[in-house]
Scaffold this motif. Sequence first.
Motif, PDB file in Angstrom:
ATOM      1  N   ARG A   1     116.925  55.392  23.386  1.00 24.65           N
ATOM      2  CA  ARG A   1     117.036  54.121  24.434  1.00 24.65           C
ATOM      3  C   ARG A   1     117.575  54.459  25.537  1.00 24.65           C
ATOM      4  O   ARG A   1     117.032  53.936  26.522  1.00 24.65           O
ATOM      5  N   ASP A   2     118.588  55.206  25.745  1.00 27.20           N
ATOM      6  CA  ASP A   2     119.339  56.187  26.745  1.00 27.20           C
ATOM      7  C   ASP A   2     118.365  56.792  27.706  1.00 27.20           C
ATOM      8  O   ASP A   2     118.635  56.125  28.906  1.00 27.20           O
TER       9      ASP A   2
ATOM     10  N   TYR B   1     116.810  49.507  27.700  1.00 22.75           N
ATOM     11  CA  TYR B   1     115.982  50.252  26.982  1.00 22.75           C
ATOM     12  C   TYR B   1     114.606  49.298  26.616  1.00 22.75           C
ATOM     13  O   TYR B   1     113.868  49.405  25.433  1.00 22.75           O
TER      14      TYR B   1
ATOM     15  N   ALA C   1     116.083  53.703  29.211  1.00 21.34           N
ATOM     16  CA  ALA C   1     116.496  52.895  30.052  1.00 21.34           C
ATOM     17  C   ALA C   1     117.279  53.143  31.521  1.00 21.34           C
ATOM     18  O   ALA C   1     117.287  52.538  32.536  1.00 21.34           O
ATOM     19  N   LYS C   2     117.172  54.621  31.424  1.00 25.08           N
ATOM     20  CA  LYS C   2     117.378  55.658  32.508  1.00 25.08           C
ATOM     21  C   LYS C   2     116.620  55.625  33.831  1.00 25.08           C
ATOM     22  O   LYS C   2     115.995  55.619  34.372  1.00 25.08           O
TER      23      LYS C   2
ATOM     24  N   GLY D   1     116.336  49.004  33.724  1.00 23.36           N
ATOM     25  CA  GLY D   1     117.376  49.400  33.601  1.00 23.36           C
ATOM     26  C   GLY D   1     117.911  49.217  32.686  1.00 23.36           C
ATOM     27  O   GLY D   1     118.582  49.872  32.389  1.00 23.36           O
TER      28      GLY D   1
END
Lengths: 315, 517
Positions: free
Chosen positions: B110-111, B371, B114-115, B369
């Motif tokens: 998820r990180d 997830y 999002a990134k 930006g």
Amino acid sequence: MIKPLLVQTGKYLIALSILVAFSGRVSAQTDADAIMIPKNYLCTGPMYSHSDWNHYWEGDFKRTNGNLGHVSSQMFSLMADYGVSDKFNVLVNFPYVWTNASAGTLKGQKGLQDASLFLKYMPFEFQVGKGVISLYGIAGGSIPLSNYEPDFLPLSIGAHSRNVMGRFLVDYQRSNFFTTASAEYVYRSNITIDRNSYYTTEMHYTNQVDLPNAMVYNGRMGYRSESWIAEAVAENNTTLGGFDIRKNDMPFPSNKMNWTTLGANFKYTFSRPSGLELTAGGDYVISGRNVGQSTVFHGGVYYLFSVVKQKKDKK
Amino acid sequence: MKKNIYYILPVLAMVFATLSSCNKTIVERNNAFQPLSPAKLDLNAETWKPVLLTSVTQFSVAAPDAVSSPAYQADLNEIKAYQRGITDDQKALISYWSAGAVLRWNEILRDLVAKHNLPPYQNDDGTYPAPSSANPFAYPQFPFSNPPYAARSYAYVSAAQYDALIAAWHYKALYNRPAPYKNDATVKALVPKSDLPSYPSEDAVVSGAAVEMMKLLFPTEIAYIEQKEADQKLYRMIAGANTRAEWDAGEALGKQVAGLFTARARTDGAGAAIGTPAYWQSLETNTAATGQTPWISLEYPKRPPMLPLFGKVVPFLFPPATVIALRPPPPPSTSSDQFKKETAEVLSYSKNATRENQAIVQFWADGAGTYAPPGHWDAIAAEEFVKENYSEIRWARNMALINMAEMDAGIVCWDAKYFYFNPRPTQTDGAIKTLTGIPNFPSYTSGHSNFSAAAATVLTYLLPDRGTKFTDMAQQAAMSRLYGAIHYRTDCEVGLTTGKAVGNYAVARAKADGADQ
């Protein structure tokens, strides 16, 4: 009284930019000047300001955005300054803010922003050669007046934090010319946003956002007389922490937001009707990081009067 | 002067009170998860139905060294050495990873989504660069993990972990090697003790599968991903839960099983989903030829539509022909009264936006930006699953069910979006201002509605005691797009229907996969 002229001049209520973050710098602050109003006097009136930008910085990348066009923020506020004593003033401000993007589809926001209260205290004043140096301590706080959305930058009307500020200010005046320097620390509370997770430089699983605190440095110099004030102002706002907006990302309340402005302010005090004051001014961001390169204009009309009738001869 | 003190002192006291009461420390929900202590070990899980694995012995795992062997004793000594000199950083690793391997790798994914979920910035000539998997570090970095890409990523990682664990459970039963702390009383258990055989390590299987899959999906993040794997490996040894050999065997198995999934991913059609300028133009031309108003990008400069051929990606839960069968009927004609009525409704939500609706829009926005909607549903699922004390393999199975449903819902939704190529409300009426960014793809049907209904359908099956909690949330997520003035009501309602239909395929699979018998 070493500075009778200043006491006569009354409070100099001019809108200054402060941490309204990315949207626009329209929140008023009136704590950065070296002017006090006398005991039992009240200065109050409306102020309007307009901020506009079409260039902004994502980190140090400066760009425009066809999906925003010009982002403007307007503010209408009511301010009051009361002289508890000749050396101790209390200032309050109630702003209403509305924002707009000239392009794209995002809906502008509007609402009551943050009420602020400042306590301004001048403990020391002494003659040095032909001039006068005065020292001020200014403490203040602000709280949001409505449940506005801080997580909709660049169109949010504010950051929705509760702030506590402390400022130290030094003023030097010689005949009608003055120089003022001050430094302010702004403590900002965490804020609650509508999302329960967000990405900064990593994911956060919470609806709480830790806003970086900030330092504000302000320098101003100019001319003061009984009827006129004209000054040039330079100001630097620096967040103590925060992260950069990535290329083509949206801004976020806990971004690093730094900027430096140059501006000028004018005030005219009528001798008749006595106590009527007009102010006007503006400033421009000469450099910034994660903020819009805004141009601000503002103007206000104030009335200064004694709330205690019998005290006639102040001097 | 003295009198002023009477004003100043209380004020200073207030300021200090405010400052001291404002502790800025924030406890994030995922940092409060407790160590995983499965209520059931699911020892029969080698019989569960895998996704791609053809048999539990498709990849072999060599027998472990005997407990009495010098090699095993050396491994135990390594653990004891770590445990003697344990540092605060290492304790933090234990605290983090012990919450569960599937959980933490899902969070890591998820990180990364999002990134990398940022639309590319335009070129000087007003065109847009596209990320390239062949040159992933060049701007714009590969990938742009938009919602379809994200849905597919979550699905592949989850499904690979699930299959790899099925194989691992076979070898665990076969070799029946107890955990290090059971073989040597001087090895401390710094995680809850378990009767699950520890060879090969289930954490390593999960990690190996995730790493292998994520190298393909997020090639610029290999160093970051491998560091996470190294951290987790260290954690297992320090905690006395696995020996180095148990880890290595598990990691190798996880990577081999993931190889089945990377091979599938390379040929599932996603690589071509971006289309070509000629194809983008044909969508507009063909739609106009039917008499309907075609979608146009509302971004400036105009951006090519997002992954117009994602509807052709091979789904997990059903054959490609079913995508066509699940395609919803046409939306209201762009010249119909119904369409005008729905446009007026969107305008009304735009003009009369309440703060409450704005909060709902923001909560479910999951735009750039973030997830993405499938990641949001994974977060919702994970926070429910931690309460259930699932075994790692049940965690993996349930996440795989949800995420395969998310990916397939994305495929079905994208098929409809580009088949009908329906304009967004703001294109129809420029007075419609939005409460969140307008996604750069056609309106009908709503992606959020599809993703949310699919996930809610699976979650409701998995956790029936939650009642209508998840379907209520899905309903709200769908309506948030109408409140946000970026979708018509029909987009949301029909999106919920197709999403639920896709979710039901996952539920049918779940009923038959052996895990709930």
